[in-house]
Design a protein around this motif. Structure first.
Motif, PDB file in Angstrom:
ATOM      1  N   LEU A   8     -99.699  23.726  70.667  1.00  0.00           N
ATOM      2  CA  LEU A   8     -98.676  23.914  69.640  1.00  0.00           C
ATOM      3  C   LEU A   8     -97.772  22.689  69.544  1.00  0.00           C
ATOM      4  O   LEU A   8     -96.578  22.803  69.261  1.00  0.00           O
ATOM      5  CB  LEU A   8     -97.851  25.172  69.936  1.00  0.00           C
ATOM      6  CG  LEU A   8     -98.636  26.479  70.042  1.00  0.00           C
ATOM      7  CD1 LEU A   8     -97.731  27.619  70.470  1.00  0.00           C
ATOM      8  CD2 LEU A   8     -99.346  26.803  68.745  1.00  0.00           C
ATOM      9  N   GLY A   9     -98.320  21.527  69.810  1.00  0.00           N
ATOM     10  CA  GLY A   9     -97.530  20.302  69.763  1.00  0.00           C
ATOM     11  C   GLY A   9     -96.823  20.077  71.079  1.00  0.00           C
ATOM     12  O   GLY A   9     -97.419  19.596  72.040  1.00  0.00           O
ATOM     13  N   LEU A  10     -95.547  20.447  71.150  1.00  0.00           N
ATOM     14  CA  LEU A  10     -94.789  20.265  72.392  1.00  0.00           C
ATOM     15  C   LEU A  10     -95.274  21.190  73.501  1.00  0.00           C
ATOM     16  O   LEU A  10     -95.162  20.877  74.676  1.00  0.00           O
ATOM     17  CB  LEU A  10     -93.293  20.505  72.153  1.00  0.00           C
ATOM     18  CG  LEU A  10     -92.587  19.485  71.266  1.00  0.00           C
ATOM     19  CD1 LEU A  10     -91.146  19.915  71.029  1.00  0.00           C
ATOM     20  CD2 LEU A  10     -92.647  18.098  71.880  1.00  0.00           C
ATOM     21  N   PHE A  11     -95.794  22.346  73.122  1.00  0.00           N
ATOM     22  CA  PHE A  11     -96.328  23.303  74.099  1.00  0.00           C
ATOM     23  C   PHE A  11     -97.847  23.230  74.063  1.00  0.00           C
ATOM     24  O   PHE A  11     -98.466  23.496  73.041  1.00  0.00           O
ATOM     25  CB  PHE A  11     -95.864  24.732  73.774  1.00  0.00           C
ATOM     26  CG  PHE A  11     -96.499  25.777  74.638  1.00  0.00           C
ATOM     27  CD1 PHE A  11     -96.086  25.961  75.940  1.00  0.00           C
ATOM     28  CD2 PHE A  11     -97.533  26.563  74.151  1.00  0.00           C
ATOM     29  CE1 PHE A  11     -96.683  26.923  76.743  1.00  0.00           C
ATOM     30  CE2 PHE A  11     -98.136  27.521  74.931  1.00  0.00           C
ATOM     31  CZ  PHE A  11     -97.705  27.704  76.237  1.00  0.00           C
ATOM     32  N   ARG A  12     -98.420  22.855  75.189  1.00  0.00           N
ATOM     33  CA  ARG A  12     -99.877  22.708  75.286  1.00  0.00           C
ATOM     34  C   ARG A  12    -100.311  23.248  76.645  1.00  0.00           C
ATOM     35  O   ARG A  12     -99.693  22.966  77.659  1.00  0.00           O
ATOM     36  CB  ARG A  12    -100.222  21.229  75.159  1.00  0.00           C
ATOM     37  CG  ARG A  12    -101.679  20.927  75.215  1.00  0.00           C
ATOM     38  CD  ARG A  12    -101.938  19.453  75.068  1.00  0.00           C
ATOM     39  NE  ARG A  12    -101.433  19.024  73.761  1.00  0.00           N
ATOM     40  CZ  ARG A  12    -101.260  17.768  73.431  1.00  0.00           C
ATOM     41  NH1 ARG A  12    -101.524  16.807  74.272  1.00  0.00           N
ATOM     42  NH2 ARG A  12    -100.825  17.457  72.234  1.00  0.00           N
ATOM     43  N   THR A  13    -101.399  24.009  76.632  1.00  0.00           N
ATOM     44  CA  THR A  13    -101.903  24.561  77.897  1.00  0.00           C
ATOM     45  C   THR A  13    -103.161  23.824  78.330  1.00  0.00           C
ATOM     46  O   THR A  13    -103.768  23.108  77.544  1.00  0.00           O
ATOM     47  CB  THR A  13    -102.273  26.054  77.743  1.00  0.00           C
ATOM     48  OG1 THR A  13    -103.408  26.170  76.877  1.00  0.00           O
ATOM     49  CG2 THR A  13    -101.116  26.866  77.213  1.00  0.00           C
ATOM     50  N   GLY A  14    -103.545  24.053  79.557  1.00  0.00           N
ATOM     51  CA  GLY A  14    -104.883  23.693  79.989  1.00  0.00           C
ATOM     52  C   GLY A  14    -105.817  24.772  79.458  1.00  0.00           C
ATOM     53  O   GLY A  14    -105.394  25.668  78.717  1.00  0.00           O
ATOM     54  N   ILE A  15    -107.072  24.725  79.833  1.00  0.00           N
ATOM     55  CA  ILE A  15    -108.017  25.771  79.422  1.00  0.00           C
ATOM     56  C   ILE A  15    -107.905  26.909  80.426  1.00  0.00           C
ATOM     57  O   ILE A  15    -107.929  26.681  81.636  1.00  0.00           O
ATOM     58  CB  ILE A  15    -109.449  25.207  79.336  1.00  0.00           C
ATOM     59  CG1 ILE A  15    -109.471  24.021  78.362  1.00  0.00           C
ATOM     60  CG2 ILE A  15    -110.422  26.286  78.879  1.00  0.00           C
ATOM     61  CD1 ILE A  15    -110.767  23.245  78.365  1.00  0.00           C
ATOM     62  N   PHE A  16    -107.775  28.133  79.924  1.00  0.00           N
ATOM     63  CA  PHE A  16    -107.522  29.276  80.795  1.00  0.00           C
ATOM     64  C   PHE A  16    -108.353  30.470  80.369  1.00  0.00           C
ATOM     65  O   PHE A  16    -109.113  30.402  79.411  1.00  0.00           O
ATOM     66  CB  PHE A  16    -106.025  29.613  80.813  1.00  0.00           C
ATOM     67  CG  PHE A  16    -105.459  29.993  79.467  1.00  0.00           C
ATOM     68  CD1 PHE A  16    -105.386  31.321  79.086  1.00  0.00           C
ATOM     69  CD2 PHE A  16    -104.992  29.022  78.586  1.00  0.00           C
ATOM     70  CE1 PHE A  16    -104.869  31.682  77.846  1.00  0.00           C
ATOM     71  CE2 PHE A  16    -104.473  29.370  77.353  1.00  0.00           C
ATOM     72  CZ  PHE A  16    -104.407  30.707  76.980  1.00  0.00           C
ATOM     73  N   ASN A  17    -108.194  31.594  81.094  1.00  0.00           N
ATOM     74  CA  ASN A  17    -108.941  32.821  80.804  1.00  0.00           C
ATOM     75  C   ASN A  17    -108.016  34.030  80.873  1.00  0.00           C
ATOM     76  O   ASN A  17    -106.818  33.891  81.134  1.00  0.00           O
ATOM     77  CB  ASN A  17    -110.127  32.960  81.769  1.00  0.00           C
ATOM     78  CG  ASN A  17    -109.678  33.013  83.210  1.00  0.00           C
ATOM     79  OD1 ASN A  17    -108.718  33.692  83.555  1.00  0.00           O
ATOM     80  ND2 ASN A  17    -110.357  32.284  84.076  1.00  0.00           N
ATOM     81  N   ALA A  18    -108.568  35.204  80.640  1.00  0.00           N
ATOM     82  CA  ALA A  18    -107.772  36.440  80.626  1.00  0.00           C
ATOM     83  C   ALA A  18    -107.157  36.749  81.991  1.00  0.00           C
ATOM     84  O   ALA A  18    -106.047  37.279  82.068  1.00  0.00           O
ATOM     85  CB  ALA A  18    -108.622  37.618  80.150  1.00  0.00           C
ATOM     86  N   ALA A  19    -107.840  36.399  83.073  1.00  0.00           N
ATOM     87  CA  ALA A  19    -107.278  36.638  84.407  1.00  0.00           C
ATOM     88  C   ALA A  19    -106.012  35.807  84.604  1.00  0.00           C
ATOM     89  O   ALA A  19    -105.030  36.286  85.186  1.00  0.00           O
ATOM     90  CB  ALA A  19    -108.304  36.297  85.491  1.00  0.00           C
TER      91      ALA A  19
END
Length: 172
Positions: free
Chosen positions: A130-141
């Protein structure tokens, strides 16, 4: 919680639902997404891609020796999940928020632990940018663990405020 039986049913229901959602989404990702394929769900903001994470959070520990990896990524989390489960069942003083939060953590932890035992890695498939907010790759757990942690923190905040009010009332 009204009765101990209801409390234990709630604990196991939350844990099982969290594991189930996690495993269903991982099976879908394994079957329907190619490794490193990029599927834009909402433009560049929500992307599905499949990676296998042989380490911990964001791949940390991927290069550890097999023995150290087993201890840190299987043994230690297994002991922690078992300890949390026992704590949930034995501690009758937990609030409903704490029970739900800790159950989410256990469910998510077991979901990823199951993958490590069965596949030697954890399947991750969601990326948010989301621009300033960025995650790594993750899952439901991972989402379960984060929601559970948020609930536990919220419960601590609410409890702390209740204790402050009691102390202030006692001073009056």
């Amino acid at each position: 919680m009204k009765s101990n039986t209801n409390r234990i049913i709630l604990i196991f229901a939350i844990i099982i639902v969290n594991i189930g959602i996690d495993q269903v989404t991982k099976v879908m990702a394994r079957k329907q997404i190619e490794y490193n394929e990029r599927i834009e769900v909402i433009g560049d903001s929500l992307i599905l891609t499949k990676v296998e994470n042989s380490g911990a959070f964001l791949g940390m520990g991927s290069n550890l020796s097999p023995i150290l990896k087993s201890i840190l990524l299987l043994g230690l989390p297994g002991i922690v999940m078992l300890g949390l489960l026992v704590y949930l069942i034995v501690n009758k003083e937990l609030t409903t928020i704490a029970i739900v939060g800790l159950s989410f953590i256990v469910g998510g932890g077991i979901g990823n632990l199951y993958d490590r035992i069965l596949y030697g890695s954890v399947t991750d498939m969601v990326h948010i940018d989301l621009g300033l907010f960025r995650t790594g790759i993750f899952n439901a757990a991972d989402v379960s663990v984060m929601i559970g942690t948020g609930l536990v923190l919220l419960e601590q905040f609410l409890t702390r405020n209740d204790h402050k009010k009691v102390k202030e009332a006692a001073k009056s």
